[in-house]
Design an enzyme around this catalytic site. Structure first.
Site, mmCIF file in Angstrom:
data_model
loop_
_atom_site.group_PDB
_atom_site.id
_atom_site.type_symbol
_atom_site.label_atom_id
_atom_site.label_comp_id
_atom_site.label_asym_id
_atom_site.label_seq_id
_atom_site.Cartn_x
_atom_site.Cartn_y
_atom_site.Cartn_z
ATOM 1 C CG ASP A 32 -8.858 10.995 -7.243
ATOM 2 O OD1 ASP A 32 -8.873 10.303 -8.288
ATOM 3 O OD2 ASP A 32 -7.806 11.413 -6.723
ATOM 4 C CB CYS A 68 -6.903 7.895 -6.730
ATOM 5 S SG CYS A 68 -5.537 7.017 -5.953
ATOM 6 C CB THR A 75 -0.822 6.365 -7.602
ATOM 7 O OG1 THR A 75 -1.415 6.794 -6.364
ATOM 8 C CG2 THR A 75 -0.018 7.504 -8.215
ATOM 9 C CG HIS A 119 -1.786 -15.828 -0.129
ATOM 10 N ND1 HIS A 119 -0.442 -16.069 -0.074
ATOM 11 C CD2 HIS A 119 -2.307 -16.792 -0.931
ATOM 12 C CE1 HIS A 119 -0.150 -17.136 -0.823
ATOM 13 N NE2 HIS A 119 -1.264 -17.578 -1.362
ATOM 14 C CG HIS A 144 -3.435 -17.890 3.458
ATOM 15 N ND1 HIS A 144 -2.113 -17.577 3.272
ATOM 16 C CD2 HIS A 144 -3.771 -18.785 2.504
ATOM 17 C CE1 HIS A 144 -1.658 -18.246 2.218
ATOM 18 N NE2 HIS A 144 -2.639 -18.999 1.745
HETATM 19 C C1 RB5 Z 1 -4.544 13.513 -7.588
HETATM 20 O O1 RB5 Z 1 -3.756 14.385 -8.305
HETATM 21 C C2 RB5 Z 1 -3.691 12.362 -7.056
HETATM 22 O O2 RB5 Z 1 -2.819 12.818 -6.085
HETATM 23 C C3 RB5 Z 1 -4.560 11.247 -6.523
HETATM 24 O O3 RB5 Z 1 -5.442 10.828 -7.497
HETATM 25 C C4 RB5 Z 1 -3.854 9.981 -6.060
HETATM 26 O O4 RB5 Z 1 -2.975 9.521 -7.044
HETATM 27 C C5 RB5 Z 1 -3.289 9.983 -4.729
HETATM 28 O O5 RB5 Z 1 -2.716 8.992 -4.264
#
Ligand code: RB5
Length: 146
Positions: free
Chosen positions: A9, A66, A68, A99, A134
């Protein structure tokens, strides 16, 4: 070997571009499924596109970035045949291949730097699934696809 599919994203866009350069340097073919700028988009759209590409056999491994890595992994794991791992350390990137036979690697641009991201990608791409003991557990995981 099939190409790797990669998508992000807006929050993962810059790191995705750096990972693409790393893949090029390593002579690893990839298909970029977007996004193509830092303009705000919804991560589920890109995770879905990538999973469909794997389900259709265009690739057998994917990378999602993304902010996180968490949102991408949540969406990816709702797709049949997808085992996505959100990781931020190389031990886990390697272990999830050995695994869990993970086929999608997720990480966050707000969590890992480019150098670590390249190490995660390298571990994910070069580590083989171990099978053996596994397999029963991976079959168990896959049974929830039904
Ligand atoms: C975007 O701001 C953020 O929410 C997205 O990139 C991601 O981290 C969601 O899990």
């Amino acid at each position: 070997m099939l190409p790797i599919v990669i998508a992000s994203d807006h929050a993962g866009f810059s790191l995705k571009e750096q990972v693409k350069k790393y893949l090029e340097e390593e002579n690893i073919e990839y298909i970029d499924l977007g996004t193509n700028s830092a303009e705000s988009v919804d991560y589920p759209e890109y995770a879905h596109k990538l999973c469909v590409a794997i389900q259709e056999g265009k690739a057998d491994k994917g990378i999602l970035v993304c902010g996180t890595g968490i949102g991408m992994s949540m969406v990816a794991n709702k797709h049949k045949g997808i085992r996505a791992a959100c990781v931020s350390d190389t031990f886990s990137a390697k272990a999830t291949r050995q695994h869990n036979d993970a086929n999608v690697l997720c990480f966050g641009e707000r969590v890992v730097g480019a150098g670590l991201a390249f190490e995660l990608v390298n571990a994910f791409i070069t580590t083989e699934y171990e099978g053996g003991r596994h397999q029963r557990r991976v079959d168990f995981v896959n049974s929830f696809d039904k």
